[in-house]
Scaffold this active site. Sequence first.
Site, PDB file in Angstrom:
ATOM      1  N   ILE A 252       0.810  -1.227   0.000  1.00 25.28           N
ATOM      2  CA  ILE A 252       0.000   0.000   0.000  1.00 25.28           C
ATOM      3  C   ILE A 252       0.842   1.275   0.000  1.00 25.28           C
ATOM      4  O   ILE A 252       0.302   2.368  -0.016  1.00 25.28           O
ATOM      5  CB  ILE A 252      -0.943   0.030   1.221  1.00 25.28           C
ATOM      6  CG1 ILE A 252      -0.161  -0.120   2.532  1.00 25.28           C
ATOM      7  CG2 ILE A 252      -2.015  -1.026   1.105  1.00 25.28           C
ATOM      8  CD1 ILE A 252      -1.030   0.001   3.776  1.00 25.28           C
ATOM      9  N   GLY A 253       2.169   1.156   0.015  1.00 29.80           N
ATOM     10  CA  GLY A 253       2.993   2.361  -0.014  1.00 29.80           C
ATOM     11  C   GLY A 253       4.411   2.062   0.398  1.00 29.80           C
ATOM     12  O   GLY A 253       4.841   0.906   0.477  1.00 29.80           O
ATOM     13  N   SER A 254       5.155   3.135   0.666  1.00 26.18           N
ATOM     14  CA  SER A 254       6.536   2.994   1.101  1.00 26.18           C
ATOM     15  C   SER A 254       6.844   4.076   2.115  1.00 26.18           C
ATOM     16  O   SER A 254       6.211   5.136   2.118  1.00 26.18           O
ATOM     17  CB  SER A 254       7.502   3.079  -0.079  1.00 26.18           C
ATOM     18  OG  SER A 254       7.368   4.335  -0.732  1.00 26.18           O
ATOM     19  N   GLY A 255       7.826   3.800   2.977  1.00 27.09           N
ATOM     20  CA  GLY A 255       8.216   4.742   4.012  1.00 27.09           C
ATOM     21  C   GLY A 255       9.684   5.071   3.925  1.00 27.09           C
ATOM     22  O   GLY A 255      10.335   4.807   2.908  1.00 27.09           O
TER      23      GLY A 255
ATOM     24  N   PHE B 149      12.235   3.744   5.240  1.00 27.23           N
ATOM     25  CA  PHE B 149      13.224   2.678   5.158  1.00 27.23           C
ATOM     26  C   PHE B 149      12.671   1.385   4.560  1.00 27.23           C
ATOM     27  O   PHE B 149      13.310   0.344   4.623  1.00 27.23           O
ATOM     28  CB  PHE B 149      13.841   2.395   6.535  1.00 27.23           C
ATOM     29  CG  PHE B 149      12.971   1.585   7.465  1.00 27.23           C
ATOM     30  CD1 PHE B 149      13.095   0.202   7.529  1.00 27.23           C
ATOM     31  CD2 PHE B 149      12.044   2.198   8.281  1.00 27.23           C
ATOM     32  CE1 PHE B 149      12.306  -0.548   8.387  1.00 27.23           C
ATOM     33  CE2 PHE B 149      11.262   1.455   9.147  1.00 27.23           C
ATOM     34  CZ  PHE B 149      11.386   0.081   9.203  1.00 27.23           C
TER      35      PHE B 149
ATOM     36  N   LYS C 212       5.426  -2.147   7.959  1.00 25.04           N
ATOM     37  CA  LYS C 212       6.528  -1.589   7.182  1.00 25.04           C
ATOM     38  C   LYS C 212       7.727  -2.538   7.289  1.00 25.04           C
ATOM     39  O   LYS C 212       8.225  -2.806   8.379  1.00 25.04           O
ATOM     40  CB  LYS C 212       6.912  -0.197   7.677  1.00 25.04           C
ATOM     41  CG  LYS C 212       7.986   0.477   6.819  1.00 25.04           C
ATOM     42  CD  LYS C 212       8.520   1.744   7.458  1.00 25.04           C
ATOM     43  CE  LYS C 212       7.476   2.823   7.526  1.00 25.04           C
ATOM     44  NZ  LYS C 212       8.052   4.096   8.047  1.00 25.04           N
TER      45      LYS C 212
ATOM     46  N   ASP D 234      10.558  15.371   7.654  1.00 29.64           N
ATOM     47  CA  ASP D 234      10.026  14.902   6.371  1.00 29.64           C
ATOM     48  C   ASP D 234       8.515  15.095   6.317  1.00 29.64           C
ATOM     49  O   ASP D 234       7.757  14.175   6.005  1.00 29.64           O
ATOM     50  CB  ASP D 234      10.385  13.423   6.166  1.00 29.64           C
ATOM     51  CG  ASP D 234      10.272  12.996   4.696  1.00 29.64           C
ATOM     52  OD1 ASP D 234      10.274  13.891   3.825  1.00 29.64           O
ATOM     53  OD2 ASP D 234      10.184  11.781   4.436  1.00 29.64           O
TER      54      ASP D 234
END
Length: 807
Positions: free
Chosen positions: A500-503, A505, A522, A627
């Site tokens: 569903i996405g990226s963070g 790391f 994650k 961020d």
Amino acid sequence: MYSLPLPSAIAIFFTVIALASLAPPSAHALGSGATIAIASDTATVCSIAAELPTRNIRCFRRGESLAFDALPNVSFSVVSGGRSSICGLVEDGRRFFCWDTRINSTRSWRRVYNDTVALSTIAVGDDHVCGIISATGGIKCWRNATTFNLPSDDDRFQSVSSGSSFSCGILANSSQVRCWGSSNQPAATAIEDGFRGFPMTSLVSGSSHACGLNSTGFVICRGISNENGQLGLPSNSAFQYSTLSLGANHTCGIRSVNNTVVCQGSLEPYNPAAESFETVVSGSSFVCGLVTSNLSVLCWGPGWPSSGLVLPLGGPSLPGPCVQSDCSPCGTYLRDQILCFGEGHICKPCDQPIITTSSPPPPSQSPSSRSPSSPSRPLRKGLLAFAIIGSVGAVSGICSVIYCLWVGGCFGQKKVHNSVQPTITRASSDNNGSGGGVGSVPRTSPPSRSSTLRRQASRAMTMRRQRSGTSSSKHPDKAEEFSFAELALATDNFSVENKIGSGSFGVVYRGKLLDGREVAIKRGETKTKKFQEKETAFDSELVFLSRLHHKHLVRLVGYCEEHDERLLVYEYMKNGALHNHLHDHSNVEKASSLLNSWRMRIKVALDASRGIEYLHNYAVPPIIHRDIKSSNILLDSNWTARVSDFGLSLMGGGQLTDGIYGSIRPYKAVGTVGYIDPEYYGLNVLTEKSDVYGLGVVLLELLTGRRAIFKGGDNGDQPTSLVDYAVPAIMAGNVVQVLDPRVGNLELNEAEAVELVAYTAMHCVNLEGKDRPTMADIVANLERALVLCEESHMSISSCGTISIVSE
């Protein structure tokens, strides 16, 4: 050594316990919590109304003919005032509001604190607020207290009072005075040193001095100046005063024998010797008291009529908070059921015995100068009581240690899974290294940075659970340790369909645990060359999220650390990232999208701002996110916005603070193109204002519907910065020109709200940090914008209705 027979010792022990249960004398001052408060600079007086179903705050400003109600639908327990502000603590203790009295509108009351953690009282100084956490007795401070050398997290307080730029409190376990303030504030150090060695039952602060009653009932005052004699309140007997009140250069007290007031210092021209008072409070240069006969508020001093002035507050004021607890052994005020409108009691302070002595210890005398062989009789009794209680505590402590040794729960013999501590197996002292395992290290090896960070987080969480009095595995503050197999099963072996996405790391997957909970997982980057970066980000998020708890921050559920795998488990945000709703056409083109209204966009902005404000102003030490961007603002099932991804965050501290910009030190710039602070990127100077810049870009995204860097517009296919695109139009007064056309037409007040957001965003993205607003200012502007939106033709506008009850 002389010892008492056992029956006598037992009798004295229970006598001491009975005396300890008596309520201490009331103590109200420049910045203590009471039912009356003063803002000195504007000569504003506020009190909590009695005999009404809602115990709201009523205020009067000198020179005005009528009083006015503040937040008429909210019930308060205590109010406190400083130089120009008044703050009120709501009865449940979980919120407090403050009003800058220099602003005429009473609509300017702003919520400063809202949390599930309740406060027992608050104390306002010149421009800071401190409060006591009900459950733990710990201290929290807000507003301009970021430079304060705050007490240790282990300190527990029974009272707190604030002076001009410092606060003091009495420690619960030792009755000693502890003060804190800015590092360059001499009053805090001088007062604490002056009270050292004196067990105190009450303490109040003035501008630069403090007074209180010691354990034998005598008044002791300490400060950095005695030009007006404010440190010498007349006293010739124990418990002569029931209440003390301090201003800039005066000290007042209510006599226990007849409830009249006596003052020492520069307080002229009126002395209300004929009046009887329930309580008294001080501003910088004047005093107000609650008259016993009718519970009206009477003020006197320079600037007030020579005969004093009874304030036209429209009714009686409370002599104390309305509480639900039992008021024994000292009883309640007469008519307290009427005063509290049938909801609660007002506990009456216990009458202290008046002990006449020919030679009371002078307040200025230090403990070391007294003769050790001939202490006063009251002092001998006090020392005996402390000795007995100390002995009982020592015996209890020894028993606890013996119990720990017996059950094997001390010194690491039991495996305890706390909120963030992973299982780390250390090498045995045997030469063969038996007992080792994954992550095993020799005892002689220095601890790694990651293990040190995790141990710090573990200790913080363990202490927090001890304070809260719970160790339940279902406690929301407790992070769980998962196995890699559990998380692989929850995500169908990390399938592409669940991505569903990226963070910061790694990749984020949607998962469903065996107990049915939906989570976001994650998983750190598995490439070897990325391991150190992954490890650092993992440690950072684990440390920060284990100690941060706020409605507008994504909550950490647990973690996994096996071999080279590093995974974090978060609560699942059903409605995804703000970025997708603004820029994914499959979402934003839908006419029914909730984000296609200015009301929702402003609310999302306000939610995110409150989360960042918590990081900057309320986290101790403060935290810089580094961020802030729309993809790191997530929306839960109720469309409440929450800030996420703390992999790049950094912790600030008192030594990094300059008092104007906040935490400052050089760092290699990290962040996301389009959102990164140009001052940070160009000069490697990191401040809290770097997060403000990122938030400013997010505000522009919400206004325009465009990405931080986009193609199109006047530059054709060339990349364009959203800041360069939107700010010139806002500066020229052409806000409408850049607004997202997918949102409906603006109503009158709605247009004013959007314009306020636009000007706030413009200031957030100023090139220099010193020209950007603080998060507190941003939150205030967005709160105002949402109120304007609410007022904009509710029945027909796109604003609709929405509650702004704080988070």
